[in-house]
Design a protein around this motif. Structure first.
Motif, PDB file in Angstrom:
ATOM      1  N   VAL A 283       0.843  -1.189   0.000  1.00 22.09           N
ATOM      2  CA  VAL A 283       0.000   0.000   0.000  1.00 22.09           C
ATOM      3  C   VAL A 283       0.882   1.244   0.000  1.00 22.09           C
ATOM      4  N   ILE A 284       0.636   2.129  -0.972  1.00 20.14           N
ATOM      5  CA  ILE A 284       1.394   3.377  -1.090  1.00 20.14           C
ATOM      6  C   ILE A 284       0.535   4.533  -0.601  1.00 20.14           C
ATOM      7  N   ASP A 285       1.029   5.258   0.383  1.00 12.24           N
ATOM      8  CA  ASP A 285       0.321   6.416   0.929  1.00 12.24           C
ATOM      9  C   ASP A 285       0.483   7.594  -0.038  1.00 12.24           C
ATOM     10  N   ILE A 286      -0.634   8.103  -0.561  1.00  8.40           N
ATOM     11  CA  ILE A 286      -0.556   9.263  -1.455  1.00  8.40           C
ATOM     12  C   ILE A 286      -1.255  10.483  -0.851  1.00  8.40           C
ATOM     13  N   GLY A 287      -1.593  10.414   0.449  1.00  4.85           N
ATOM     14  CA  GLY A 287      -2.142  11.584   1.124  1.00  4.85           C
ATOM     15  C   GLY A 287      -3.645  11.669   1.170  1.00  4.85           C
ATOM     16  N   LEU A 288      -4.324  10.528   1.194  1.00  5.80           N
ATOM     17  CA  LEU A 288      -5.788  10.531   1.216  1.00  5.80           C
ATOM     18  C   LEU A 288      -6.385  10.361   2.605  1.00  5.80           C
ATOM     19  N   ALA A 289      -5.566  10.123   3.608  1.00  7.01           N
ATOM     20  CA  ALA A 289      -6.062   9.678   4.917  1.00  7.01           C
ATOM     21  C   ALA A 289      -7.172  10.562   5.470  1.00  7.01           C
ATOM     22  N   GLU A 290      -7.040  11.877   5.409  1.00  6.38           N
ATOM     23  CA  GLU A 290      -8.039  12.752   6.030  1.00  6.38           C
ATOM     24  C   GLU A 290      -9.355  12.786   5.260  1.00  6.38           C
ATOM     25  N   PHE A 291      -9.347  12.247   4.042  1.00  2.00           N
ATOM     26  CA  PHE A 291     -10.559  12.279   3.223  1.00  2.00           C
ATOM     27  C   PHE A 291     -11.255  10.919   3.133  1.00  2.00           C
ATOM     28  N   LEU A 292     -10.669   9.915   3.763  1.00  2.00           N
ATOM     29  CA  LEU A 292     -11.258   8.582   3.679  1.00  2.00           C
ATOM     30  C   LEU A 292     -12.458   8.461   4.611  1.00  2.00           C
ATOM     31  N   PRO A 293     -13.519   7.781   4.182  1.00  2.00           N
ATOM     32  CA  PRO A 293     -14.706   7.611   5.013  1.00  2.00           C
ATOM     33  C   PRO A 293     -14.548   6.428   5.959  1.00  2.00           C
ATOM     34  N   VAL A 294     -15.644   6.002   6.573  1.00  2.00           N
ATOM     35  CA  VAL A 294     -15.649   4.775   7.376  1.00  2.00           C
ATOM     36  C   VAL A 294     -15.228   3.618   6.467  1.00  2.00           C
ATOM     37  N   PRO A 295     -14.293   2.785   6.907  1.00  2.00           N
ATOM     38  CA  PRO A 295     -13.809   1.704   6.031  1.00  2.00           C
ATOM     39  C   PRO A 295     -14.926   0.765   5.594  1.00  2.00           C
ATOM     40  N   ASP A 296     -14.722   0.173   4.443  1.00  4.42           N
ATOM     41  CA  ASP A 296     -15.666  -0.831   3.962  1.00  4.42           C
ATOM     42  C   ASP A 296     -15.501  -2.128   4.733  1.00  4.42           C
ATOM     43  N   VAL A 297     -14.257  -2.567   4.939  1.00  3.09           N
ATOM     44  CA  VAL A 297     -13.990  -3.785   5.697  1.00  3.09           C
ATOM     45  C   VAL A 297     -12.746  -3.576   6.565  1.00  3.09           C
ATOM     46  N   TYR A 298     -12.575  -4.474   7.529  1.00  2.00           N
ATOM     47  CA  TYR A 298     -11.441  -4.433   8.446  1.00  2.00           C
ATOM     48  C   TYR A 298     -10.674  -5.747   8.358  1.00  2.00           C
TER      49      TYR A 298
END
Length: 490
Positions: A189-204
């Motif tokens: 997984v490559i972090d491209i700076g989306l963390a603050e815009f991600l919603p509730v996860p689909d799965v865990y």
């Protein structure tokens, strides 16, 4: 706990950044992350970069652009790079950077140390036909294997199997479930700076520390009742071994007592193997939870014992023949059912849905969620990746199992683990209990497989070792990339 998102959620998270005009920056981060992963793979297969060959099959969209920018960086390091334009066109800026760095556009794939699959990204849908047969060398998928649905894991027949998938922004559900899991290989997984815009996860995805938090911690003031008592309705004259396997797994998981209900001949078999079990012919006595179904077949007395357990109001794990007696949407969130795909299809059919086994296997998260909602129970859907879904839609996917777990009696062992954890953990959501049980079961399979192929009778000892490993009291068994994805942030 790891989190995963649908492709739709990822695209929505990108939208605010794209509206700010940061699309080029997002692509640069993704491309550089892919470049770093390609460097690691080339060094692994060749020992060095200079003179290596990397080819890519690229589409005309941003997915292809990510690959072209990454190959441009590789070319600057002395790697010979070529690209095949799958649709005759490519991302203009990416293609310009690629050619400026010395990359060449070719009509077909030539020999290469690594081939990048970058035809389609998260926005693709519908049937996909690869422009070439899969090459024999190492394949790295850009974001996801082309033709895999990022939301569900469904995939076209001709999708290339990747050795490594380098995915951007966050882990995708489609890389964990359905055929997508098998096609993704190892996932980075490559972090491209989306963390603050991600919603509730689909799965865990539960990790080792999450499992450890579910497992009961030994206390000095324990006694057998406070440690947890599990009632087990398992076995019949026709299937006595199921009772032995279920009780063995429950004991290995760590309950203080097992009360076993079965016909006399089955009780003798269980007591011969486990004299500490309290066995009788009736479902009476104090318990904290029930595990019901393995091997009970059509035995009328065992069916009645199941009804007692069902009406007790206690948590219960339901498997095998007992799945046929689930009363519909009346389980009040306290049950964990453990079907395989065929059993879940039959349950859904009884609920009025015309579903085939193949459809459940293709979209396991969707159907597990729907069954959980309709039944008011947690669904632990067994398969290459175990999907655990709660009535409110919360879902976990666990994929640590070994293929040798596909053996008769393995499900009985899992039922014993689920039941034992329900009896010993009163403050943990059933969906997390189910996911933790799947992790223990999978890890036990990995431990047992160290000695080669095994039968379910060898699993209880491995369950005990897996419990110790999750509690940090012995070294963990390394997770092999060939069996489950390596989820590594870059």
């Amino acid at each position: 706990m790891l989190t995963a998102f649908t492709g739709t959620q990822i695209r929505e998270a990108e939208r605010p950044l794209l509206e700010r005009g940061l699309g080029a920056e997002l692509m640069a981060r993704a491309a550089h992350g892919l470049y770093r992963s390609l460097v690691a793979e080339v060094r692994r297969v060749r020992g060095g970069l200079y003179g290596a060959r990397v080819a890519a099959v690229v589409g005309k969209g941003n997915n292809g652009g990510d690959a072209l920018f990454a190959l441009a960086e590789l070319a600057a390091r002395g790697v010979r790079t070529t690209a095949v334009l799958a649709s005759g066109a490519a991302h203009p800026e990416g293609l310009a950077a690629f050619e400026a760095a010395g990359g060449r556009v070719e009509p077909s794939l030539g020999e290469a140390d690594v081939v990048v699959d970058a035809v389609l990204g998260t926005g693709a849908s519908g049937d996909y036909r690869a422009p070439f047969p899969r090459p024999g060398g190492l394949v790295v998928a850009c974001d996801l294997p082309s033709g895999v649905d990022a939301d569900s894991g469904t995939a076209s027949r001709e999708v290339w199997r990747a050795d490594v998938t380098v995915t951007f922004g966050a882990l995708k559900t489609g890389l964990l479930a359905g055929r997508g899991r098998a096609l993704a290989g190892r996932v980075e997984v490559i972090d491209i700076g989306l963390a603050e815009f991600l919603p509730v996860p689909d799965v865990y995805v539960l990790e080792a520390e999450d499992v450890s938090a579910v497992l009961p911690e030994p206390h000095d003031d324990w006694q057998k009742y406070t440690r947890g008592v599990l009632g087990v309705v398992a076995g019949s004259d026709e299937y006595p071994g199921a009772a032995v396997l279920t009780t063995a797994a429950a004991l290995a998981t760590g309950v203080g007592m097992v009360r076993h209900v079965a016909p006399e001949s089955v009780r003798h078999a269980v007591l011969a193997a486990h004299p500490e079990v309290v066995a009788s012919g009736s479902a009476e006595g104090r318990v904290q939870a029930w595990a019901v179904g393995p091997g009970i077949g059509d035995d009328a007395a065992q069916q009645r014992a199941f009804d007692v357990a069902l009406n007790s109001g206690l948590p219960l794990a339901i498997d095998a023949s007992a799945l046929n007696r689930i009363p519909g949407p009346a389980l009040d969130g306290r049950a964990v059912i453990t079907p395989h795909a065929g059993e879940l299809a039959r349950i859904l059919s009884r609920l009025g849905l015309d579903v085939e086994r193949s459809e459940v296997e293709e979209r396991p998260v969707r159907w597990a969620r729907l069954a959980a909602e309709r039944l008011g129970a947690t669904v632990l859907l067994k398969g290459p990746a175990t999907v655990c879904a709660a009535p409110d839609g919360t879902a976990c996917i666990q994929a640590v199992a070994h293929p040798y777990l596909a053996t008769a009696g393995s499900g009985d062992t899992l039922t014993g683990i689920v039941g034992a954890l329900l009896a010993t953990t009163s403050k943990v959501r059933p969906v997390h209990v189910a996911a933790a049980a799947a992790m223990v079961h999978g890890r036990a399979g990995r431990i047992a497989a160290e000695g080669g192929p095994f039968g379910a009778g060898q699993l209880a000892a491995a369950v005990r070792k897996a419990i110790l490993a999750f509690q940090g009291r012995v070294p963990e068994v390394p997770l092999g990339a060939a069996v489950d994805p390596l989820l590594a942030d870059q």
